[in-house]
Design a protein around this motif. Structure first.
Motif, mmCIF file in Angstrom:
data_model
loop_
_atom_site.group_PDB
_atom_site.id
_atom_site.type_symbol
_atom_site.label_atom_id
_atom_site.label_comp_id
_atom_site.label_asym_id
_atom_site.label_seq_id
_atom_site.Cartn_x
_atom_site.Cartn_y
_atom_site.Cartn_z
ATOM 1 N N ILE A 170 0.869 -1.183 0.000
ATOM 2 C CA ILE A 170 0.000 0.000 0.000
ATOM 3 C C ILE A 170 0.900 1.225 0.000
ATOM 4 O O ILE A 170 1.135 1.863 1.029
ATOM 5 C CB ILE A 170 -0.930 0.018 1.235
ATOM 6 C CG1 ILE A 170 -1.568 -1.347 1.458
ATOM 7 C CG2 ILE A 170 -2.004 1.089 1.087
ATOM 8 C CD1 ILE A 170 -2.318 -1.468 2.777
ATOM 9 N N THR A 171 1.433 1.566 -1.160
ATOM 10 C CA THR A 171 2.376 2.672 -1.257
ATOM 11 C C THR A 171 2.026 3.586 -2.424
ATOM 12 O O THR A 171 1.436 3.148 -3.416
ATOM 13 C CB THR A 171 3.813 2.155 -1.459
ATOM 14 O OG1 THR A 171 3.867 1.337 -2.635
ATOM 15 C CG2 THR A 171 4.273 1.334 -0.256
ATOM 16 N N VAL A 172 2.413 4.840 -2.305
ATOM 17 C CA VAL A 172 2.160 5.824 -3.361
ATOM 18 C C VAL A 172 2.884 5.428 -4.642
ATOM 19 O O VAL A 172 2.336 5.546 -5.745
ATOM 20 C CB VAL A 172 2.603 7.225 -2.897
ATOM 21 C CG1 VAL A 172 2.521 8.219 -4.038
ATOM 22 C CG2 VAL A 172 1.730 7.700 -1.733
ATOM 23 N N ALA A 173 4.115 4.935 -4.525
ATOM 24 C CA ALA A 173 4.912 4.593 -5.707
ATOM 25 C C ALA A 173 4.277 3.477 -6.524
ATOM 26 O O ALA A 173 4.466 3.404 -7.748
ATOM 27 C CB ALA A 173 6.319 4.188 -5.286
ATOM 28 N N ARG A 174 3.505 2.623 -5.884
ATOM 29 C CA ARG A 174 2.904 1.488 -6.586
ATOM 30 C C ARG A 174 1.923 1.942 -7.666
ATOM 31 O O ARG A 174 1.833 1.328 -8.735
ATOM 32 C CB ARG A 174 2.197 0.573 -5.585
ATOM 33 C CG ARG A 174 1.598 -0.671 -6.223
ATOM 34 C CD ARG A 174 1.000 -1.609 -5.179
ATOM 35 N NE ARG A 174 0.400 -2.773 -5.816
ATOM 36 C CZ ARG A 174 1.052 -3.872 -6.168
ATOM 37 N NH1 ARG A 174 2.366 -3.958 -5.941
ATOM 38 N NH2 ARG A 174 0.436 -4.883 -6.752
ATOM 39 N N ALA A 175 1.188 3.016 -7.416
ATOM 40 C CA ALA A 175 0.161 3.470 -8.363
ATOM 41 C C ALA A 175 0.755 3.815 -9.718
ATOM 42 O O ALA A 175 0.249 3.378 -10.763
ATOM 43 C CB ALA A 175 -0.576 4.679 -7.785
ATOM 44 N N GLU A 176 1.830 4.567 -9.734
ATOM 45 C CA GLU A 176 2.438 4.963 -11.004
ATOM 46 C C GLU A 176 2.988 3.763 -11.752
ATOM 47 O O GLU A 176 2.862 3.665 -12.979
ATOM 48 C CB GLU A 176 3.540 5.997 -10.760
ATOM 49 C CG GLU A 176 4.062 6.613 -12.034
ATOM 50 C CD GLU A 176 4.924 7.836 -11.775
ATOM 51 O OE1 GLU A 176 5.623 8.259 -12.715
ATOM 52 O OE2 GLU A 176 4.907 8.358 -10.656
ATOM 53 N N ARG A 177 3.575 2.836 -11.027
ATOM 54 C CA ARG A 177 4.121 1.629 -11.659
ATOM 55 C C ARG A 177 3.001 0.793 -12.303
ATOM 56 O O ARG A 177 3.127 0.323 -13.425
ATOM 57 C CB ARG A 177 4.873 0.814 -10.608
ATOM 58 C CG ARG A 177 5.603 -0.397 -11.144
ATOM 59 C CD ARG A 177 6.544 -0.974 -10.105
ATOM 60 N NE ARG A 177 5.859 -1.595 -8.982
ATOM 61 C CZ ARG A 177 5.810 -1.101 -7.757
ATOM 62 N NH1 ARG A 177 6.406 0.058 -7.480
ATOM 63 N NH2 ARG A 177 5.187 -1.742 -6.783
ATOM 64 N N LEU A 178 1.902 0.650 -11.592
ATOM 65 C CA LEU A 178 0.776 -0.128 -12.104
ATOM 66 C C LEU A 178 0.128 0.528 -13.312
ATOM 67 O O LEU A 178 -0.236 -0.146 -14.276
ATOM 68 C CB LEU A 178 -0.272 -0.315 -11.004
ATOM 69 C CG LEU A 178 0.066 -1.300 -9.896
ATOM 70 C CD1 LEU A 178 -0.909 -1.133 -8.746
ATOM 71 C CD2 LEU A 178 0.044 -2.725 -10.417
ATOM 72 N N LEU A 179 -0.022 1.850 -13.255
ATOM 73 C CA LEU A 179 -0.653 2.549 -14.371
ATOM 74 C C LEU A 179 0.208 2.436 -15.622
ATOM 75 O O LEU A 179 -0.309 2.236 -16.731
ATOM 76 C CB LEU A 179 -0.889 4.019 -14.014
ATOM 77 C CG LEU A 179 -1.670 4.836 -15.043
ATOM 78 C CD1 LEU A 179 -3.018 4.208 -15.344
ATOM 79 C CD2 LEU A 179 -1.848 6.270 -14.560
ATOM 80 N N THR A 180 1.510 2.518 -15.469
ATOM 81 C CA THR A 180 2.420 2.354 -16.599
ATOM 82 C C THR A 180 2.283 0.958 -17.192
ATOM 83 O O THR A 180 2.223 0.784 -18.414
ATOM 84 C CB THR A 180 3.876 2.602 -16.161
ATOM 85 O OG1 THR A 180 4.009 3.941 -15.691
ATOM 86 C CG2 THR A 180 4.832 2.378 -17.319
ATOM 87 N N GLN A 181 2.208 -0.057 -16.330
ATOM 88 C CA GLN A 181 2.039 -1.432 -16.812
ATOM 89 C C GLN A 181 0.732 -1.586 -17.575
ATOM 90 O O GLN A 181 0.677 -2.235 -18.621
ATOM 91 C CB GLN A 181 2.064 -2.400 -15.627
ATOM 92 C CG GLN A 181 3.430 -2.559 -14.983
ATOM 93 C CD GLN A 181 3.395 -3.397 -13.723
ATOM 94 O OE1 GLN A 181 2.322 -3.719 -13.211
ATOM 95 N NE2 GLN A 181 4.560 -3.746 -13.211
ATOM 96 N N ALA A 182 -0.333 -0.969 -17.058
ATOM 97 C CA ALA A 182 -1.642 -1.097 -17.696
ATOM 98 C C ALA A 182 -1.666 -0.422 -19.059
ATOM 99 O O ALA A 182 -2.246 -0.943 -20.022
ATOM 100 C CB ALA A 182 -2.712 -0.495 -16.797
ATOM 101 N N LEU A 183 -1.031 0.739 -19.179
ATOM 102 C CA LEU A 183 -1.066 1.509 -20.424
ATOM 103 C C LEU A 183 -0.125 0.947 -21.485
ATOM 104 O O LEU A 183 -0.374 1.097 -22.681
ATOM 105 C CB LEU A 183 -0.728 2.972 -20.139
ATOM 106 C CG LEU A 183 -1.731 3.728 -19.255
ATOM 107 C CD1 LEU A 183 -1.252 5.146 -19.002
ATOM 108 C CD2 LEU A 183 -3.117 3.732 -19.878
#
Length: 226
Positions: A196-209
């Motif tokens: 549950i970290t802020v950095a995880r969101a950007e990494r996941l969104l990049t993977q999704a896109l």
């Protein structure tokens, strides 16, 4: 195929224009004429894709969930991921921002805003239901009630963040929400493994896109009642 791709692009252009106008003017004040001017398309093109201003609003609502995140071995991790990425998209994507703005627009008396919340609640309820089946939730947890509570809490947190700082701290606020929310529903063994970290969101969104595949660790399902 080329015609289909053009139609998809045109629909997206119209949705983005509608989102911008709704975000700036509110649903009631926005007009089809303004949306046409912003999109740079003909009235015929708009009505080919959307039969009314309300259908445009529903199309904008649907964009908040129109993303597929990398699957995880834990359904609770997927729940966390969806919330973290939603927070990031609220800050970076006008369509998502407009979707949430429309859902919370109390002045839009002639717009049925329930589909926006229903889609969001249903998505969370499904993940929570699967998490309970896998033994990731405490026995007392009701998936449907918990989904409604989470959506209501997220809505309030993002509104406060918008009023305080134009959502600049939203990811951090959502992390805090999950840190307080999850211990009341998650089996301790599962809770300890959640990222549950802020950095995880950007990494996941990049993977999704980009379509990048995430490495999903293999974890045993926690027995019910643990």
């Amino acid at each position: 195929m080329a015609r289909q791709e053009r139609a998809i692009r045109t629909r997206r252009t119209i949705l983005e224009a509608a989102a911008a106008v709704f975000d700036e003017r509110g649903y009631t004040s926005a007009t089809i004429g303004e949306i046409l001017d912003r999109a740079g398309v003909t009235k015929g093109a708009l009505y080919f894709h959307f039969g009314s201003k309300e259908e445009l609003a529903v199309g904008v609502f649907e964009e908040q969930l129109a993303i597929t995140l990398p699957p995880q071995s834990s359904k609770l991790q997927e729940l966390v991921d969806s919330g973290l990425v939603m927070a990031l998209r609220l800050r970076s994507e006008p369509l998502v921002r407009a979707s949430v703005g429309l859902a919370l627009d109390q002045g839009a008396m002639d717009l049925d805003r329930t589909p926006a919340f229903r889609m969001w609640i249903d998505q969370n309820a499904q993940m929570l239901g699967e998490a309970k089946t896998r033994g990731e939730l405490l026995q007392h947890v009701d998936a449907a009630e918990t989904a409604e509570l989470l959506v209501g809490s997220f809505s309030g947190v993002q509104l406060l963040s918008q009023l305080r700082c134009q959502r600049q701290d939203l990811e951090r606020r959502v992390v805090v929400l999950f840190e307080h929310f999850l211990p009341s529903i998650a089996v301790p063994a599962v809770l300890a493994r959640l990222d549950i970290t802020v950095a995880r969101a950007e990494r996941l969104l990049t993977q999704a896109l980009t379509g990048e595949k995430a490495v999903v660790p293999v974890e045993a399902t926690v027995p019910s009642g643990t």
